[in-house]
Scaffold this active site. Sequence first.
Site, PDB file in Angstrom:
ATOM      1  N   GLY A   1     -10.535 -29.578 -16.949  1.00 41.96           N
ATOM      2  CA  GLY A   1     -10.517 -28.158 -16.667  1.00 41.96           C
ATOM      3  C   GLY A   1      -9.177 -27.785 -15.700  1.00 41.96           C
ATOM      4  N   ARG A   2      -8.697 -28.757 -15.223  1.00 41.85           N
ATOM      5  CA  ARG A   2      -7.646 -28.556 -14.446  1.00 41.85           C
ATOM      6  C   ARG A   2      -6.502 -29.607 -14.682  1.00 41.85           C
ATOM      7  NH1 ARG A   2      -9.160 -30.061  -8.444  1.00 41.85           N
ATOM      8  NH2 ARG A   2     -10.765 -31.562  -9.106  1.00 41.85           N
TER       9      ARG A   2
ATOM     10  N   ASP B   1     -18.719 -38.500 -16.760  1.00 38.83           N
ATOM     11  CA  ASP B   1     -17.424 -38.133 -17.135  1.00 38.83           C
ATOM     12  C   ASP B   1     -16.400 -38.470 -16.166  1.00 38.83           C
ATOM     13  OD1 ASP B   1     -19.060 -36.155 -15.484  1.00 38.83           O
ATOM     14  OD2 ASP B   1     -17.439 -35.284 -15.004  1.00 38.83           O
ATOM     15  N   ASN B   2     -17.043 -39.223 -15.569  1.00 43.65           N
ATOM     16  CA  ASN B   2     -15.790 -40.000 -14.129  1.00 43.65           C
ATOM     17  C   ASN B   2     -15.643 -41.337 -14.406  1.00 43.65           C
ATOM     18  OD1 ASN B   2     -15.347 -37.303 -13.267  1.00 43.65           O
ATOM     19  ND2 ASN B   2     -16.696 -37.735 -11.667  1.00 43.65           N
TER      20      ASN B   2
ATOM     21  N   ASP C   1     -10.307 -22.686 -11.043  1.00 44.93           N
ATOM     22  CA  ASP C   1      -9.248 -22.092 -11.146  1.00 44.93           C
ATOM     23  C   ASP C   1      -7.892 -23.031 -11.853  1.00 44.93           C
ATOM     24  OD1 ASP C   1      -8.916 -23.987  -9.175  1.00 44.93           O
ATOM     25  OD2 ASP C   1      -8.155 -22.580  -7.633  1.00 44.93           O
ATOM     26  N   GLY C   2      -8.382 -24.058 -12.474  1.00 46.70           N
ATOM     27  CA  GLY C   2      -7.374 -24.854 -12.796  1.00 46.70           C
ATOM     28  C   GLY C   2      -6.609 -25.624 -11.794  1.00 46.70           C
TER      29      GLY C   2
ATOM     30  N   ARG D   1      -1.144 -38.723 -13.008  1.00 41.71           N
ATOM     31  CA  ARG D   1      -1.948 -39.934 -13.048  1.00 41.71           C
ATOM     32  C   ARG D   1      -1.632 -40.856 -14.175  1.00 41.71           C
ATOM     33  NH1 ARG D   1      -7.995 -38.570 -12.487  1.00 41.71           N
ATOM     34  NH2 ARG D   1      -7.733 -37.751 -14.651  1.00 41.71           N
TER      35      ARG D   1
HETATM   36  P1  AMP Z   1     -14.974 -33.494 -11.219  1.00 38.90           P
HETATM   37  O1  AMP Z   1     -16.100 -33.505 -10.576  1.00 38.90           O
HETATM   38  O2  AMP Z   1     -13.799 -33.377 -10.332  1.00 38.90           O
HETATM   39  O3  AMP Z   1     -14.877 -34.872 -11.749  1.00 38.90           O
HETATM   40  O4  AMP Z   1     -15.037 -32.460 -12.262  1.00 38.90           O
HETATM   41  C1  AMP Z   1     -15.923 -31.842 -13.193  1.00 38.90           C
HETATM   42  C2  AMP Z   1     -15.465 -30.996 -14.114  1.00 38.90           C
HETATM   43  O5  AMP Z   1     -15.222 -29.735 -13.503  1.00 38.90           O
HETATM   44  C3  AMP Z   1     -14.496 -31.391 -14.959  1.00 38.90           C
HETATM   45  O6  AMP Z   1     -14.656 -31.071 -16.258  1.00 38.90           O
HETATM   46  C4  AMP Z   1     -13.186 -30.903 -14.146  1.00 38.90           C
HETATM   47  O7  AMP Z   1     -11.974 -30.485 -14.944  1.00 38.90           O
HETATM   48  C5  AMP Z   1     -13.882 -29.455 -13.735  1.00 38.90           C
HETATM   49  N1  AMP Z   1     -13.014 -28.829 -12.742  1.00 38.90           N
HETATM   50  C6  AMP Z   1     -13.136 -29.580 -11.228  1.00 38.90           C
HETATM   51  N2  AMP Z   1     -12.354 -28.903 -10.357  1.00 38.90           N
HETATM   52  C7  AMP Z   1     -11.658 -27.552 -11.307  1.00 38.90           C
HETATM   53  C8  AMP Z   1     -10.881 -26.514 -11.009  1.00 38.90           C
HETATM   54  N3  AMP Z   1     -10.518 -26.304  -9.686  1.00 38.90           N
HETATM   55  N4  AMP Z   1     -10.525 -25.914 -11.881  1.00 38.90           N
HETATM   56  C9  AMP Z   1     -11.152 -25.974 -13.445  1.00 38.90           C
HETATM   57  N5  AMP Z   1     -11.897 -27.053 -13.659  1.00 38.90           N
HETATM   58  C10 AMP Z   1     -12.278 -27.823 -12.766  1.00 38.90           C
HETATM   59 MG    MG Z   2     -14.099 -35.593 -13.230  1.00 39.92          MG
END
Ligand code: AMP
Ligand code: MG
EC number: 2.7.7.-
Length: 487
Positions: free
Chosen positions: A92-93, A252-253, A125-126, A176
């Site tokens: 997502g970002r 997903d992590n 917001d990416g 990364r």
């Molecule tokens: P995370 O909990 O950081 O592993 O993120 C879970 C999901 O949310 C993943 O698909 C990320 O790409 C998405 N995500 C997290 N933060 C953002 C952001 N600020 N903008 C867009 N997508 C996000």
């Molecule tokens: Mg993640």
Amino acid sequence: MKALDELTFDNRFARLGDAFSTHVLPEPLDAPRLVVASKAAMALLDLDPAVAETSVFAELFGGHKLWAEAEPRAMVYSGHQFGGYTPQLGDGRGLLLGEVYNEAGEHWDLHLKGAGMTPYSRMGDGRAVLRSSIREFLASEALHALGIPSSRALCVIGSSTPVWREKQERGAMVLRLAHSHIRFGHFEYFYYTKKPEQQAELAEHVLNLHYPECREQPEPYLAMFREIVERNAEMIAKWQAYGFCHGVMNTDNMSILGITFDFGPFAFLDDFDAHFICNHSDHEGRYSFSNQVPIGQWNLSALAQALTPFISIDALKEALGLYLPLYQAHYLDLMRRRLGLTTAEEDDQTLVEGLLKLMQNSGVDYTLFFRRLGDESAELAVKRLRDDFVDLARFDAWAERYKARVARDGDDTQEQRRARMHAVNPLYILRNYLAQNAIAAAESGDYSEVRRLHEVLTKPFEEQAGMEQYAQRPPDWGKHLEISCSS
Ligand code: AMP
Ligand code: MG
């Protein structure tokens, strides 16, 4: 040594096509500037460390420029978040800029996090903020230095781009590196969307590129799953032995390579606390420190479910059964070494558990306890460490048991004992308050503290002159800092 324009690309994941990822260009940050770079990570790409200081470097990793051979893609995946299935996630970002191979023939994914919106941004917001980018950078490089498998970080690029979280912050990007960015959630995505052909293509891709030795086995997919189970058991054993709390162990992590991946509100324990929850939003403690062990198995079962089209359920169950015993063996082996033991005895597990139970009720610093234990003979060390414990009678009983165990282990000189123990017991770890100090300075434009802290953490086992302040317990304000999930 290579210049920046001499990297060689071979974008194997991009070639899987549009069912697996979408072409997206990075959205540049305003006034990109280098915050910190890792020389060790640059060496993985054969990059001359001097190039980090050039303006092109900040432009490339701040989303302004791109190599002609890069093929930036946002990957699609799904995953179980806090136990519930989310049918579509994805980058997502972050963007997989491409795969680079070095002179040793190793492929490294270049993944730019905070690179702007993608089709998978959902409500986001990416962007990534400076604070979380610095935390991911420091943690990746610190874990690696401790010998804990992790994705790596090449650099953090800061900017003047405003990004809104609880308050206005500045956008940043972290570059990364990993041999692959494929997650458990990639397999889950194709399984739950019922796309068996792509699911098979993905499995072939991972097998061929990342587990080629499993090809030799009678059941290659099963051999690969077993290897993933083994790597996860070993990785989580190391987290537990060194007090690392991941914080968001959603599937997903979880990397398909068994490396620590996708850092959010992680923490290293200061005081030992088995029930510690580092993620402020984890109200039920699903990802508390001690729960990481069963959650590791839960996540592997989620992956196993997604692999049922390729592997029989009985074989998957049998492979999953390897996790706990392997975890236990790795963990005990590391903890024995942390206690300075070179041999194994039946009762060592209760020796370790007894110590942790005493620490739990005493607020003992988990890192410094082991370091100090190696400073002196067992006899002298337990005498000096005794004052930190609340239940002195129980500590004395444990200390007697420990001294007897050390005596049975064989006699070596104190020099040998210290060298052996200091080589596995770090003096410096990434304490939340240290990260916080470095972040506060960086947010006001001073990057020297992030750089110094990063340097110290690259040699965690070596006492470094003039760096005593990085080996201290947290001050009152720095204890139990709440880390928000927003990043
Ligand atoms: P995370 O909990 O950081 O592993 O993120 C879970 C999901 O949310 C993943 O698909 C990320 O790409 C998405 N995500 C997290 N933060 C953002 C952001 N600020 N903008 C867009 N997508 C996000
Ligand atoms: Mg993640």
